[in-house]
Design an enzyme around this catalytic site. Structure first.
Site, PDB file in Angstrom:
ATOM      1  N   HIS A 164       0.748   5.139   1.213  1.00 14.61           N
ATOM      2  CA  HIS A 164       0.045   6.147   2.012  1.00 14.61           C
ATOM      3  C   HIS A 164       0.138   7.482   1.260  1.00 14.61           C
ATOM      4  O   HIS A 164       1.223   7.889   0.839  1.00 14.61           O
ATOM      5  CB  HIS A 164       0.743   6.382   3.358  1.00 14.61           C
ATOM      6  N   HIS A 206       0.836  -1.205   0.000  1.00 16.78           N
ATOM      7  CA  HIS A 206       0.000   0.000   0.000  1.00 16.78           C
ATOM      8  C   HIS A 206       0.865   1.247   0.000  1.00 16.78           C
ATOM      9  O   HIS A 206       1.944   1.273   0.564  1.00 16.78           O
ATOM     10  CB  HIS A 206      -0.952   0.025   1.204  1.00 16.78           C
TER      11      HIS A 206
HETATM   12  P1  AMP Z   1       1.506   0.301   7.413  1.00 19.47           P
HETATM   13  O1  AMP Z   1       1.787   0.548   8.873  1.00 19.47           O
HETATM   14  O2  AMP Z   1       2.344   1.094   6.465  1.00 19.47           O
HETATM   15  O3  AMP Z   1       1.500  -1.185   7.095  1.00 19.47           O
HETATM   16  O4  AMP Z   1       0.057   0.848   7.159  1.00 19.47           O
HETATM   17  C1  AMP Z   1      -1.095   0.120   7.411  1.00 19.47           C
HETATM   18  C2  AMP Z   1      -2.178   1.119   7.592  1.00 19.47           C
HETATM   19  O5  AMP Z   1      -3.416   0.454   7.484  1.00 19.47           O
HETATM   20  C3  AMP Z   1      -2.158   1.814   8.971  1.00 19.47           C
HETATM   21  O6  AMP Z   1      -1.950   3.205   8.793  1.00 19.47           O
HETATM   22  C4  AMP Z   1      -3.541   1.503   9.540  1.00 19.47           C
HETATM   23  O7  AMP Z   1      -4.125   2.593  10.210  1.00 19.47           O
HETATM   24  C5  AMP Z   1      -4.338   1.124   8.309  1.00 19.47           C
HETATM   25  N1  AMP Z   1      -5.443   0.221   8.561  1.00 19.47           N
HETATM   26  C6  AMP Z   1      -5.427  -0.909   9.321  1.00 19.47           C
HETATM   27  N2  AMP Z   1      -6.652  -1.493   9.290  1.00 19.47           N
HETATM   28  C7  AMP Z   1      -7.434  -0.701   8.516  1.00 19.47           C
HETATM   29  C8  AMP Z   1      -8.807  -0.756   8.115  1.00 19.47           C
HETATM   30  N3  AMP Z   1      -9.628  -1.746   8.511  1.00 19.47           N
HETATM   31  N4  AMP Z   1      -9.281   0.229   7.332  1.00 19.47           N
HETATM   32  C9  AMP Z   1      -8.482   1.235   6.937  1.00 19.47           C
HETATM   33  N5  AMP Z   1      -7.177   1.332   7.263  1.00 19.47           N
HETATM   34  C10 AMP Z   1      -6.671   0.386   8.057  1.00 19.47           C
END
Ligand code: AMP
Ligand code: ZN
Length: 142
Positions: free
Chosen positions: A103, A101
């Site tokens: 951001h 993903h």
């Molecule tokens: P990372 O830490 O780069 O792996 O980012 C994962 C992101 O996914 C974090 O910023 C979380 O807040 C986000 N996240 C986790 N679960 C969900 C969800 N159900 N819906 C939207 N975002 C999520």
């Protein structure tokens, strides 16, 4: 190519809720549940890929191709002063969800909640050293 235990695959399939901002055949974009700044958006490929290392070039290009228009939409609505793109790979680098993903983090000021500590070591890395490192990486590109 859904991954059974993957949170983001479940979001793409609608098994888990999300605040969607964009979807097409290749890409899905939605609001990060933990908003660092207002408009913090995640952009993911529909194909499950764990991280940048496992991502085929065509998946990466489809993914990145959508980012400018999503960023432009965020800019249009919230008019941030700046914007960071971030992709974390592996736990040390902050990856918590193992479906690639990007951001998109709009920036509103120095104390807006986003912080990236960045320590440079220019004395240590002379041009000679940089060329040595570049040679090694160049030799490893497939
Ligand atoms: P990372 O830490 O780069 O792996 O980012 C994962 C992101 O996914 C974090 O910023 C979380 O807040 C986000 N996240 C986790 N679960 C969900 C969800 N159900 N819906 C939207 N975002 C999520
Ligand atoms: Zn997945």
């Amino acid at each position: 190519m859904k991954h059974d235990d993957c949170l983001f695959c479940k979001i793409i399939d609608g098994e888990l809720p999300s605040a969607k901002v964009y979807e097409d055949d290749h890409v899905y974009a939605f609001m990060d549940i933990s908003q660092v700044t207002t408009g913090h958006t995640l952009v993911i490929p529909k194909v499950h890929t764990r991280d940048i290392y496992e991502t085929p070039a065509d998946v990466a290009s489809e993914l990145f191709a959508r980012i400018p228009k999503i960023a432009q939409a965020i800019k249009k609505v919230y008019n941030p002063i700046g914007l960071n793109l971030l992709n974390n790979n592996e736990i040390l680098a902050g990856q918590t969800v193992f479906h690639l993903h990007i951001h998109i983090i709009p920036r509103y000021g120095e104390d807006d909640g986003f912080d990236l500590k960045w320590v440079t070591r220019n004395d240590e890395f002379t041009m000679e050293k940089l060329e040595e490192i570049a040679e090694k990486i160049k030799g490893a590109i497939e």
